[in-house]
Design a protein around this motif. Structure first.
Motif, short mmCIF file in Angstrom:
data_model
loop_
_atom_site.label_atom_id
_atom_site.label_comp_id
_atom_site.label_asym_id
_atom_site.label_seq_id
_atom_site.Cartn_x
_atom_site.Cartn_y
_atom_site.Cartn_z
N PHE A 1 9.34 6.01 -1.67
CA PHE A 1 8.83 5.19 -2.77
C PHE A 1 8.14 3.93 -2.23
O PHE A 1 7.09 3.53 -2.74
CB PHE A 1 9.98 4.81 -3.70
N TYR A 2 8.71 3.34 -1.20
CA TYR A 2 8.11 2.13 -0.62
C TYR A 2 6.71 2.43 -0.05
O TYR A 2 5.75 1.70 -0.33
CB TYR A 2 9.01 1.58 0.49
N HIS A 3 6.61 3.50 0.74
CA HIS A 3 5.32 3.81 1.36
C HIS A 3 4.27 4.24 0.33
O HIS A 3 3.09 3.91 0.46
CB HIS A 3 5.49 4.91 2.41
N LEU A 4 4.69 4.96 -0.69
CA LEU A 4 3.74 5.50 -1.68
C LEU A 4 3.33 4.48 -2.73
O LEU A 4 2.21 4.53 -3.25
CB LEU A 4 4.32 6.74 -2.35
N VAL A 5 4.22 3.55 -3.08
CA VAL A 5 3.98 2.68 -4.23
C VAL A 5 3.88 1.21 -3.86
O VAL A 5 2.99 0.49 -4.33
CB VAL A 5 5.09 2.89 -5.29
N LEU A 6 4.76 0.72 -3.00
CA LEU A 6 4.89 -0.72 -2.80
C LEU A 6 4.14 -1.27 -1.60
O LEU A 6 3.63 -2.40 -1.64
CB LEU A 6 6.38 -1.08 -2.65
N GLU A 7 4.05 -0.51 -0.52
CA GLU A 7 3.53 -1.06 0.74
C GLU A 7 2.10 -1.57 0.63
O GLU A 7 1.74 -2.57 1.26
CB GLU A 7 3.62 0.01 1.82
N ARG A 8 1.28 -0.94 -0.19
CA ARG A 8 -0.15 -1.28 -0.26
C ARG A 8 -0.43 -2.51 -1.13
O ARG A 8 -1.56 -2.96 -1.20
CB ARG A 8 -0.94 -0.10 -0.79
N GLU A 9 0.63 -3.01 -1.80
CA GLU A 9 0.43 -4.14 -2.70
C GLU A 9 0.85 -5.44 -2.04
O GLU A 9 1.75 -5.47 -1.20
CB GLU A 9 1.19 -3.93 -4.00
#
Length: 554
Positions: free
Chosen positions: A18-26
């Motif tokens: 979930f972190y890599h797919l949703v949060l890391e890019r923000e």
């Protein structure tokens, strides 16, 4: 242990994905730092969390006849599992090596701090070392090359970058995940967590520098220039760690407040979903109910319409005499249930054995017939049947056979067990007792009688006899603990079809012995049911099990 590791690994994997797919890019790095650390902590705790959902299963409970049969179980010390010993030894050895490595690296930092000159710098200390290194941080210490410091070859942005690591205590995050890597070295997912945490630290430091100096191109070029050709320092926050396209792009990226809020909220259902998946257990709980239920009220009223019920005290004095419809709910608990026999035709092999007059006495629709009478029928002419073993002391000259079988045609079954069945006129006498579980009941059509505990025509029997039952228990019973002596007492119901139900530990020694006894009883094949007045009845069986420790086995 395996369940714990599996559940924690699933949680760790889901949170990291979930972190890599949703949060890391923000651009919400403070939240991401908290999310990563919280994910690890929750994943380690989540296997210990349990929410139970109790599913109630109603059971029909009646007072039945109790039988005591003792059985002795000898416990033996289990053999040493050398495979398990080897695996634990291997784990301990590898963990020790990694722990020594972890401790040695911390000692190396302490040694550098003591052996090299230091300079106070705001809320940190600069440690001047001879090695040609880029600035890196450990706790509140910033390690830099002494020659570069003296010649002022280190840009202000680099000092500020390392100072962010000191101020926000990033080293503690790294020490935490490194400790977990040492303990759970067999789980590679912690390596990915460390990389994600360290990269997020760089995002945090970069964000601070861009905010202060407001010169993104210069800072990006500085990072590319300084990071090439330098190695990463273990346990430290390094300037050159993962200087990739992700860091350069993140410096100019913007994230709207609405997008950041929605993505932060999205983490909540992930956590709740994992809790539900890994922590919720459905437990089937048997709920004892009254004999009179919504489904059988009318049938019991009809079945006992011609029956009178007499309640007597211990001095044989009549307390009250009532019709079934006049009984209270508590009194109805003492009434024998309406007879029932499942529909099932005998197979051909079994049917042929019934024709042997030396082994079987035969009844058809409740009437005794000669075995040759079965030649006039076929097996599928009978819709239901039951057979039972006859003990030697219960056999007579008229019926010397070892077994008795009762078969029912469709007409005979409907008459005996159909919905319109009515019990023959008569009286059932019940001995009142403060302990309702100990009431002893026997009914005889047409006259008033009182029963005793062993007053049953034919006791239920384990296939092959009671000795085979003892062997079955002894073979399957595994004592959960060593050097225990004493007696446990288990009650269970032998149903009309011979199956076992309503297991209850009356007396227990602890250590899981009661649960083990119930586990073994649930493995039991069907018994030959107890017989009363020519009909199968439910029988409450009380089983004492004596636990005795034997000598240790090699």
């Amino acid at each position: 242990m395996i369940t714990y590791l599996l559940k924690s690994a699933i949680a760790l994997g889901v949170f990291l994905a979930f972190y890599h797919l949703v949060l890391e890019r923000e651009k919400m790095h403070q939240f991401n730092r908290f999310f990563l650390l919280f994910s690890i902590a929750l994943s380690l705790v989540i296997p210990y969390i349990s929410f139970e959902i109790v599913k109630e299963i109603p059971l029909d409970v009646t007072n039945q006849i109790a039988i005591n049969q003792p059985i002795h179980i000898e416990t033996a010390v289990e053999k040493t599992d050398y495979k398990l010993v080897f695996l634990w030894s291997l784990y301990a050895f590898v963990t020790l090596i990694l722990a020594i490595r972890f401790g040695r690296n911390i000692i190396n930092f302490r040694s550098k701090i003591k052996c090299n000159p230091s300079v106070d710098f705001k809320n940190s200390k600069l440690i001047l070392v001879e090695e040609k290194i880029l600035p890196h941080t450990f706790l509140n210490y910033i390690f830099i090359n002494a020659d570069d410091y003296n010649k002022q070859n280190i840009e202000a942005e680099l000092y500020a970058h390392e100072l962010v690591h000191v101020t926000q205590k990033h080293t503690l995050d790294i020490l935490f995940v490194e400790f977990l890597k040492t303990v759970f070295w067999f789980n590679p997912i912690f390596l990915f967590y460390k990389k994600a945490i360290q990269l997020n630290h760089e995002f945090l430091a970069d964000q601070e520098i861009v905010t202060i100096y407001k010169n993104v191109p210069f800072y990006q070029n500085l990072l590319l220039e300084k990071s090439s050709g330098n190695q990463t320092i273990y346990l430290a926050s390094n300037l050159n760690y993962l200087v990739t396209k992700k860091r350069l792009i993140m410096m100019k990226k913007t994230t709207s407040k609405n997008v950041a809020f929605l993505k932060k909220i999205a983490a909540l259902p992930i956590a709740v979903g994992l809790m539900f998946l890994l922590c919720v257990e459905t437990i089937a709980q048997e709920i004892k109910t009254d004999v009179k239920t919504e489904q059988n009220v009318s049938s019991l009223d009809k079945y006992y319409s011609k029956t009178a019920f007499v309640f007597k005290n211990k001095n044989n004095g009549i307390i009250v005499k009532k019709k079934y419809s006049e009984l209270t709910e508590q009194e109805k608990k003492s009434i024998p249930p309406q007879p029932f026999l499942a529909k099932k035709s005998p197979d051909l092999k079994e049917y042929e054995s019934f024709k042997n007059s030396n082994n079987y006495a035969v009844w058809i629709d409740g009437k005794h017939v000669s075995n040759s009478k079965l030649n006039e029928y076929q097996a599928d002419h009978f819709v239901s049947y039951f057979n039972s073993f006859v003990y030697k002391n219960a056999r007579s000259k008229r019926f010397p056979q070892s077994y008795q079988v009762t078969l029912f045609t469709a007409e005979g079954y409907d008459k005996a067990y159909g919905e319109n069945q009515v019990r023959n006129a008569g009286t059932i006498t019940i001995m009142a007792n403060e302990d309702a579980h100990k009431n002893k009941i026997r009914e005889t059509p047409g006259k008033e009688t009182t029963a005793v505990v062993n007053d049953i025509e034919r006791q239920p029997e384990f296939p092959g006899g009671i000795l085979e039952f003892y062997k079955f228990i002894g073979k399957n019973f595994k004592s959960p603990a060593d050097k225990i002596e004493g007696k446990i007492l288990v009650e269970f119901m032998i149903e009309k079809d011979g199956s076992l139900s309503e297991f209850q530990v009356v007396k227990d020694l602890g250590f899981g012995l009661g649960d083990e006894a119930i586990r073994v009883l649930k493995l039991s094949p069907k018994w030959n049911p107890g017989i009363q007045n020519g009909q199968p009845v439910r029988v409450l069986y009380t089983l004492p099990i004596t636990i005795q420790s034997s000598k240790e086995t090699k």
